[in-house]
Design a protein around this motif. Structure first.
Motif, PDB file in Angstrom:
ATOM      1  N   LEU A   1       0.835  -1.210   0.000  1.00  0.00           N
ATOM      2  CA  LEU A   1       0.000   0.000   0.000  1.00  0.00           C
ATOM      3  C   LEU A   1       0.870   1.261   0.000  1.00  0.00           C
ATOM      4  O   LEU A   1       0.626   2.217  -0.750  1.00  0.00           O
ATOM      5  CB  LEU A   1      -0.911  -0.004   1.220  1.00  0.00           C
ATOM      6  CG  LEU A   1      -1.821   1.222   1.319  1.00  0.00           C
ATOM      7  CD1 LEU A   1      -2.803   1.231   0.173  1.00  0.00           C
ATOM      8  CD2 LEU A   1      -2.528   1.268   2.654  1.00  0.00           C
ATOM      9  N   PHE A   2       1.930   1.235   0.842  1.00  0.00           N
ATOM     10  CA  PHE A   2       2.834   2.390   0.882  1.00  0.00           C
ATOM     11  C   PHE A   2       3.469   2.632  -0.483  1.00  0.00           C
ATOM     12  O   PHE A   2       3.493   3.765  -0.984  1.00  0.00           O
ATOM     13  CB  PHE A   2       3.919   2.134   1.939  1.00  0.00           C
ATOM     14  CG  PHE A   2       5.085   3.058   1.820  1.00  0.00           C
ATOM     15  CD1 PHE A   2       4.976   4.384   2.201  1.00  0.00           C
ATOM     16  CD2 PHE A   2       6.295   2.606   1.308  1.00  0.00           C
ATOM     17  CE1 PHE A   2       6.050   5.228   2.083  1.00  0.00           C
ATOM     18  CE2 PHE A   2       7.364   3.459   1.188  1.00  0.00           C
ATOM     19  CZ  PHE A   2       7.238   4.770   1.574  1.00  0.00           C
ATOM     20  N   LEU A   3       3.937   1.539  -1.104  1.00  0.00           N
ATOM     21  CA  LEU A   3       4.578   1.679  -2.418  1.00  0.00           C
ATOM     22  C   LEU A   3       3.590   2.195  -3.455  1.00  0.00           C
ATOM     23  O   LEU A   3       3.930   3.065  -4.274  1.00  0.00           O
ATOM     24  CB  LEU A   3       5.141   0.321  -2.840  1.00  0.00           C
ATOM     25  CG  LEU A   3       5.956   0.309  -4.114  1.00  0.00           C
ATOM     26  CD1 LEU A   3       7.105   1.280  -3.998  1.00  0.00           C
ATOM     27  CD2 LEU A   3       6.488  -1.069  -4.379  1.00  0.00           C
ATOM     28  N   ALA A   4       2.352   1.679  -3.403  1.00  0.00           N
ATOM     29  CA  ALA A   4       1.344   2.124  -4.379  1.00  0.00           C
ATOM     30  C   ALA A   4       1.060   3.608  -4.223  1.00  0.00           C
ATOM     31  O   ALA A   4       0.989   4.345  -5.215  1.00  0.00           O
ATOM     32  CB  ALA A   4       0.069   1.312  -4.195  1.00  0.00           C
ATOM     33  N   LEU A   5       0.924   4.058  -2.956  1.00  0.00           N
ATOM     34  CA  LEU A   5       0.659   5.485  -2.742  1.00  0.00           C
ATOM     35  C   LEU A   5       1.832   6.332  -3.206  1.00  0.00           C
ATOM     36  O   LEU A   5       1.647   7.384  -3.832  1.00  0.00           O
ATOM     37  CB  LEU A   5       0.370   5.736  -1.261  1.00  0.00           C
ATOM     38  CG  LEU A   5      -1.008   5.281  -0.804  1.00  0.00           C
ATOM     39  CD1 LEU A   5      -1.172   5.553   0.672  1.00  0.00           C
ATOM     40  CD2 LEU A   5      -2.081   6.002  -1.591  1.00  0.00           C
TER      41      LEU A   5
ATOM     42  N   ILE B   1       7.453   0.518 -13.159  1.00  0.00           N
ATOM     43  CA  ILE B   1       7.617   0.039 -11.782  1.00  0.00           C
ATOM     44  C   ILE B   1       6.275  -0.409 -11.231  1.00  0.00           C
ATOM     45  O   ILE B   1       6.171  -1.419 -10.536  1.00  0.00           O
ATOM     46  CB  ILE B   1       8.227   1.149 -10.903  1.00  0.00           C
ATOM     47  CG1 ILE B   1       9.625   1.503 -11.386  1.00  0.00           C
ATOM     48  CG2 ILE B   1       8.307   0.707  -9.457  1.00  0.00           C
ATOM     49  CD1 ILE B   1      10.225   2.647 -10.633  1.00  0.00           C
ATOM     50  N   GLN B   2       5.216   0.344 -11.577  1.00  0.00           N
ATOM     51  CA  GLN B   2       3.905   0.058 -10.997  1.00  0.00           C
ATOM     52  C   GLN B   2       3.354  -1.292 -11.460  1.00  0.00           C
ATOM     53  O   GLN B   2       2.841  -2.067 -10.649  1.00  0.00           O
ATOM     54  CB  GLN B   2       2.940   1.167 -11.407  1.00  0.00           C
ATOM     55  CG  GLN B   2       1.660   1.181 -10.630  1.00  0.00           C
ATOM     56  CD  GLN B   2       0.812   2.345 -11.044  1.00  0.00           C
ATOM     57  OE1 GLN B   2       0.761   2.687 -12.224  1.00  0.00           O
ATOM     58  NE2 GLN B   2       0.144   2.954 -10.105  1.00  0.00           N
ATOM     59  N   THR B   3       3.487  -1.574 -12.764  1.00  0.00           N
ATOM     60  CA  THR B   3       2.918  -2.810 -13.277  1.00  0.00           C
ATOM     61  C   THR B   3       3.904  -3.975 -13.230  1.00  0.00           C
ATOM     62  O   THR B   3       3.488  -5.116 -13.397  1.00  0.00           O
ATOM     63  CB  THR B   3       2.463  -2.632 -14.727  1.00  0.00           C
ATOM     64  OG1 THR B   3       3.563  -2.141 -15.476  1.00  0.00           O
ATOM     65  CG2 THR B   3       1.341  -1.630 -14.820  1.00  0.00           C
ATOM     66  N   GLY B   4       5.200  -3.677 -13.032  1.00  0.00           N
ATOM     67  CA  GLY B   4       6.174  -4.757 -12.987  1.00  0.00           C
ATOM     68  C   GLY B   4       6.483  -5.365 -14.331  1.00  0.00           C
ATOM     69  O   GLY B   4       6.988  -6.480 -14.408  1.00  0.00           O
TER      70      GLY B   4
ATOM     71  N   ILE C   1      -4.519   2.448  -8.351  1.00  0.00           N
ATOM     72  CA  ILE C   1      -3.527   2.225  -7.301  1.00  0.00           C
ATOM     73  C   ILE C   1      -3.160   0.753  -7.276  1.00  0.00           C
ATOM     74  O   ILE C   1      -3.976  -0.091  -6.914  1.00  0.00           O
ATOM     75  CB  ILE C   1      -4.076   2.694  -5.939  1.00  0.00           C
ATOM     76  CG1 ILE C   1      -4.162   4.215  -5.946  1.00  0.00           C
ATOM     77  CG2 ILE C   1      -3.211   2.218  -4.813  1.00  0.00           C
ATOM     78  CD1 ILE C   1      -4.506   4.805  -4.636  1.00  0.00           C
ATOM     79  N   GLN C   2      -1.968   0.460  -7.710  1.00  0.00           N
ATOM     80  CA  GLN C   2      -1.465  -0.910  -7.608  1.00  0.00           C
ATOM     81  C   GLN C   2       0.041  -0.834  -7.502  1.00  0.00           C
ATOM     82  O   GLN C   2       0.657   0.194  -7.776  1.00  0.00           O
ATOM     83  CB  GLN C   2      -1.860  -1.730  -8.826  1.00  0.00           C
ATOM     84  CG  GLN C   2      -1.134  -1.315 -10.095  1.00  0.00           C
ATOM     85  CD  GLN C   2      -1.441  -2.255 -11.226  1.00  0.00           C
ATOM     86  OE1 GLN C   2      -2.597  -2.454 -11.564  1.00  0.00           O
ATOM     87  NE2 GLN C   2      -0.426  -2.818 -11.827  1.00  0.00           N
TER      88      GLN C   2
ATOM     89  N   ALA D   1      12.723  -3.159   0.221  1.00  0.00           N
ATOM     90  CA  ALA D   1      12.707  -2.746  -1.189  1.00  0.00           C
ATOM     91  C   ALA D   1      11.564  -1.774  -1.449  1.00  0.00           C
ATOM     92  O   ALA D   1      11.721  -0.798  -2.200  1.00  0.00           O
ATOM     93  CB  ALA D   1      12.586  -3.965  -2.086  1.00  0.00           C
ATOM     94  N   ALA D   2      10.410  -1.997  -0.795  1.00  0.00           N
ATOM     95  CA  ALA D   2       9.272  -1.093  -0.996  1.00  0.00           C
ATOM     96  C   ALA D   2       9.613   0.298  -0.491  1.00  0.00           C
ATOM     97  O   ALA D   2       9.322   1.299  -1.164  1.00  0.00           O
ATOM     98  CB  ALA D   2       8.042  -1.641  -0.274  1.00  0.00           C
TER      99      ALA D   2
END
Lengths: 93, 130
Positions: free
Chosen positions: A4-8, A57-60, B2-3, B11-12
């Motif tokens: 969640l932190f990374l997504a935000l 980065i978001q979708t990988g 948001i994903q 890493a995050a």
């Protein structure tokens, strides 16, 4: 939690980069002279490239990386051609 | 939309911090492009995004993909090398073109040629010297 932190963080970064693209677009539309518009286009290409990298980065997926590379190449070629045009009045002499 | 990829905590934190930092620096550069008054001042701020902003986001991308695929993936170095090589070339060409245009039109506020400035100063301070 970490996801969640990374997504935000990534979404906030995308909003900031979109604002940067907006500033560059404003400079393209408003720039008093031609060189200001070319400078704004260079900044627009750069911010677009970074936005595409954050999508990667978001979708990988590594697909977006190649798109970012192509945008970087085209931005370089376009800015050099426009600077040459401003200097000489012709692109290829 | 948001994903995010499923990364371990360290890493995050690293990826999120670096992405946010790079985007903020790029936005600061774009705001400088918007706010400064002169073209010769405005040509400087976009380099903030093309050096430090690109570097931060590329390092974040390297960490993300290396952790996801659990092997080192450094193909982002290509973009880093390319942007580092091309930004000075384009901006120097653009500044030379703008200087040429402004000088040929004789407009005010143009940076002067160093050689002509020193020659006129010499004549001004020592007029009897040839």
């Amino acid at each position: 939690m970490s996801t969640l932190f990374l997504a935000l963080a990534i979404t906030a970064a995308q909003i900031l980069l979109a604002f940067a693209m907006g500033c560059a677009a404003f400079r393209i539309l408003r720039g008093p002279r031609a060189q200001d518009r070319v400078l704004g286009m260079d900044a627009l290409y750069l911010a677009g490239m970074l936005l595409l990298l954050t999508y990667g980065i978001q979708t990988g997926r590594t697909l977006f990386f190649e798109g970012a590379l192509v945008i970087g190449l085209l931005g370089f070629a376009g800015t050099v051609a426009l600077a040459k045009f401003l200097m000489r009045g012709e692109v290829i002499e | 939309m948001i994903q995010a990829p499923d990364l371990p905590l360290w890493a995050a934190i690293a990826v999120g911090f670096l992405v946010l930092l790079g985007a903020s620096i790029t936005l600061i550069g774009a705001l400088g492009l918007l706010r400064l008054r002169n073209f010769y001042e405005r040509i400087h701020p976009p380099t903030l995004g093309s050096t430090l902003g690109t570097g931060c986001i590329l390092i974040a991308s390297m960490i993300c993909f290396s952790t996801l695929h659990s092997r080192p993936m450094v193909h982002e170095v290509l973009i880093a090398i390319f942007v580092t090589l091309t930004t000075p070339i384009t901006l120097m060409l653009l500044a030379r073109a703008a200087l040429y245009r402004d000088r040929s039109e004789g407009s005010a506020g143009v940076p002067q040629d160093l050689e002509s400035v020193s020659a006129s100063d010499i004549q001004q301070f020592a007029p009897d010297q040839p």
